[in-house]
Scaffold this motif. Structure first.
Motif, PDB file in Angstrom:
ATOM      1  N   LEU A   1      -4.006  -9.789   5.121  1.00  0.00           N
ATOM      2  CA  LEU A   1      -4.649  -8.712   5.889  1.00  0.00           C
ATOM      3  C   LEU A   1      -4.387  -7.335   5.300  1.00  0.00           C
ATOM      4  CD1 LEU A   1      -4.148  -9.794   9.628  1.00  0.00           C
ATOM      5  CD2 LEU A   1      -5.875 -10.511   7.975  1.00  0.00           C
ATOM      6  N   SER A   2      -3.257  -7.157   4.640  1.00  0.00           N
ATOM      7  CA  SER A   2      -2.908  -5.832   4.120  1.00  0.00           C
ATOM      8  C   SER A   2      -3.647  -5.476   2.843  1.00  0.00           C
ATOM      9  CB  SER A   2      -1.395  -5.742   3.879  1.00  0.00           C
ATOM     10  OG  SER A   2      -0.972  -6.704   2.933  1.00  0.00           O
TER      11      SER A   2
ATOM     12  N   GLY B   1       0.784  -1.227   0.000  1.00  0.00           N
ATOM     13  CA  GLY B   1       0.000   0.000   0.000  1.00  0.00           C
ATOM     14  C   GLY B   1       0.814   1.274   0.000  1.00  0.00           C
ATOM     15  N   THR B   2       2.137   1.173  -0.252  1.00  0.00           N
ATOM     16  CA  THR B   2       2.972   2.376  -0.287  1.00  0.00           C
ATOM     17  C   THR B   2       3.157   2.924  -1.701  1.00  0.00           C
ATOM     18  OG1 THR B   2       4.932   0.938  -0.264  1.00  0.00           O
ATOM     19  CG2 THR B   2       4.255   1.900   1.835  1.00  0.00           C
TER      20      THR B   2
ATOM     21  N   CYS C   1      -3.309 -12.180  -5.028  1.00  0.00           N
ATOM     22  CA  CYS C   1      -4.001 -10.942  -4.649  1.00  0.00           C
ATOM     23  C   CYS C   1      -3.027  -9.801  -4.414  1.00  0.00           C
ATOM     24  CB  CYS C   1      -4.857 -11.162  -3.406  1.00  0.00           C
ATOM     25  SG  CYS C   1      -3.914 -11.316  -1.875  1.00  0.00           S
ATOM     26  N   GLN C   2      -1.724 -10.028  -4.629  1.00  0.00           N
ATOM     27  CA  GLN C   2      -0.759  -8.965  -4.416  1.00  0.00           C
ATOM     28  C   GLN C   2      -1.051  -7.796  -5.359  1.00  0.00           C
ATOM     29  OE1 GLN C   2       2.916 -11.499  -4.492  1.00  0.00           O
ATOM     30  NE2 GLN C   2       3.535 -10.199  -2.810  1.00  0.00           N
ATOM     31  N   GLY C   3      -1.018  -6.592  -4.811  1.00  0.00           N
ATOM     32  CA  GLY C   3      -1.314  -5.392  -5.581  1.00  0.00           C
ATOM     33  C   GLY C   3      -2.763  -4.982  -5.540  1.00  0.00           C
TER      34      GLY C   3
ATOM     35  N   PHE D   1      -0.707   4.499   1.740  1.00  0.00           N
ATOM     36  CA  PHE D   1      -1.903   5.121   1.165  1.00  0.00           C
ATOM     37  C   PHE D   1      -3.142   4.235   1.285  1.00  0.00           C
ATOM     38  CE2 PHE D   1       1.855   6.601  -1.146  1.00  0.00           C
ATOM     39  CZ  PHE D   1       1.745   7.973  -0.968  1.00  0.00           C
ATOM     40  N   ARG D   2      -2.962   2.936   1.377  1.00  0.00           N
ATOM     41  CA  ARG D   2      -4.102   2.018   1.341  1.00  0.00           C
ATOM     42  C   ARG D   2      -4.958   2.124   2.599  1.00  0.00           C
ATOM     43  NH1 ARG D   2      -2.169  -3.546  -0.274  1.00  0.00           N
ATOM     44  NH2 ARG D   2      -2.204  -2.575  -2.336  1.00  0.00           N
TER      45      ARG D   2
END
Length: 531
Positions: free
Chosen positions: A446-447, A77-78, A421-423, A233-234
């Protein structure tokens, strides 16, 4: 007609028609929808929002523009992916476009940045072998040999899934093929990824004992700059961000564990919301859930078969990407968007919705992927209703498109695998971690979600929170000053130059958060002192 009125009318109209009977008696409804759709397309579009880069991101962009090789890391999320996409366009302006090669460790990640897999670019084939054998394979592959000699810049995304032996072998190949002793044969390197996320999957015996790319002997010499992005940012909730940072490093304080256990209790006592995306560690669970949901519908499904063009091995990579070989949809199916369609309307990668009907395609012949020539109408959870047309995924070699896949930008969204699910950014998710394994898996799952309110959790135990000791030590080196370091204090910022010539700036006033960047003047000065 107002937007809200239009959407409500569209939904009401299409709910009267099923997949089976749509083609028989809906020509007037289709004409009405397409006439409205065309009129809306003719309206002036809002200008695309210009990305406001952070100071850290600006430093990276500046370094890349100056020809530096960089390693970009940071939490989920950066904004690593958006930054890498911008850097790719920048590199094509700094070099000849045909000399910029975009790669990633997996097919899913490669398709997301319009590139190819690292193995495909390198031409090393399978199975893995010693570096001399790999070099012989490249020498016997005329196209691969040409790529290595043509390359001016090489982008590698999702580096966490590349092991040390492969990284060292590729650097060896680059140096041998291009001549001279310059690291990577003089190729500008842009590498991105988070080693706290999914680790390498070994397909060969790793006799050296090294696992991660950062353990490669050539790692530090490969980069002029290594920077960890710290602005997230996420997620906006400071408590959730703190929790995720603890989980990322394999730790979680008692208060955070209590929150997670409460989430488990709440989820297990409530009936699972079918609109929530479910994440599972294993692909077999994903397949089982999606098939079970589809079988619960009595209507016949409409089939969409991907249309591929190009040559192998690039066509094979398309099968490893996120766009499915085949997709079965019916009215009521939960779907997820897998490509950005319209950012200002919120139609972005990860957005979910429900199929409310089908429309006979007008102006776009889709019989190459759907024999019935039908397109699904999706009512997205964020509000918009849209007929989803096919999109194209490409594999590029330099500036040349070498393979294409045409398919709907949708996936069944009842369940997804954590590895794929990455990204993605999700407003709501349920993750069952009972079968999770390995380091980083809990953190990756979780992220994905924006907030604790959108998280449903089951099968969790504190023992599943894992971070690899080597990864912890690697990231500690960003913030901790080694005994060989000469440093000087300047106000709140501690500037140090380590033995590789990297300059790290730690902002000690930001409650433990750290910022790391490259100073060209300090870098040149340190090199001159060592000569």
């Amino acid at each position: 007609m107002g937007v809200a009125t239009f959407i409500a009318t569209a939904i009401a109209a299409y709910r009267n028609f099923s997949t089976k009977s749509f083609g028989k008696n809906t020509k007037s409804a289709q004409s009405w929808y397409w006439s409205k759709n065309k009129s809306r397309k003719s309206e002036p579009r809002n200008p695309r929002t210009r990305i406001k880069w952070t100071e850290q991101q600006k430093k990276i962009i500046s370094a890349v523009s100056a020809g530096s090789s960089v390693f970009i890391t940071g939490s989920a999320g950066t904004g690593k992916t958006e930054l890498v996409k911008h850097i790719i366009e920048l590199l094509k302006k700094c070099h000849s476009p045909s000399g910029v090669f975009v790669t990633a460790s997996t097919g899913v990640a490669a398709c997301a940045i319009r590139g190819q897999t690292l193995h495909s670019f390198a031409g090393i084939g399978y199975p893995m072998a010693d570096r001399c054998t790999l070099l012989d394979r490249v020498l016997q592959n005329k196209k691969a040999y040409g790529r290595w000699n043509k390359a001016e810049a090489l982008v590698i995304d999702e580096i966490s899934m590349v092991d040390a032996e492969l990284f060292e072998s590729l650097e060896y190949i680059a140096k041998k093929l291009r001549g001279g002793d310059e690291v990577w044969g003089g190729i500008q390197l842009v590498v991105s990824g988070d080693f706290f996320q999914l680790p390498p999957v070994f397909g060969h015996q790793n006799s050296s004992g090294k696992e991660f790319a950062f353990e490669a002997d050539c790692w530090n010499a490969s980069f002029d700059m290594q920077l960890e992005l710290t602005e997230i940012f996420r997620q906006a909730d400071a408590r959730f961000v703190k929790m995720l940072q603890g989980i990322r490093r394999g730790d979680c304080d008692p208060q955070d564990l209590e929150v997670l256990e409460q989430l488990c209790s709440r989820t297990e006592s409530d009936e699972l919301d079918p609109s929530v995306v479910q994440l599972y560690p294993l692909k077999e669970d994903v397949r089982r859930v999606n098939e079970m949901r589809m079988e619960s519908f009595s209507e016949a499904a409409t089939t969409y078969l991907a249309s591929d063009s190009g040559e192998n091995p690039w066509k094979i990579q398309l099968k490893e990407g996120i766009a499915p070989d085949e997709l079965f949809l019916c009215e009521g199916a939960r779907v997820m968007l897998i490509k950005n369609l319209n950012t200002w309307r919120g139609l972005v990668n990860g957005n979910t919705g429900i199929v409310i009907g089908f429309s006979e395609s007008e102006g776009v012949d889709v019989r190459d992927i759907c024999s019935e020539n039908l397109l699904p109408i999706v009512k997205f959870d964020s509000g918009p209703t849209k007929v989803i047309e096919p999109e194209t995924w490409v594999v590029t070699e330099g500036d040349t498109v070498v393979a294409k896949r045409k398919q709907l930008p949708l996936l069944l969204a009842w369940a997804r695998s954590i590895h794929k699910c990455q990204g993605m950014t999700l407003d709501k998710l349920h993750t069952n971690l009972s079968r999770s394994f390995g380091c980083g898996m809990v953190y990756v799952a979780l992220s994905r979600v924006r907030s604790l309110e959108g998280l449903q959790l089951s099968g969790f135990s504190p023992s599943k929170i894992k971070a690899h000791p080597k990864v912890l030590q690697f990231y500690k080196s960003f913030a901790c000053e080694p005994s060989t370091t000469k440093g000087k204090d300047e106000g709140a910022n501690k500037i140090r130059v380590d033995t590789s010539g990297l300059v790290h700036v730690s902002n000690t006033t930001n409650k433990g958060a750290s910022e790391y960047h490259f100073s060209l003047s300090e870098f040149i000065s340190s090199r001159q002192k060592r000569k």
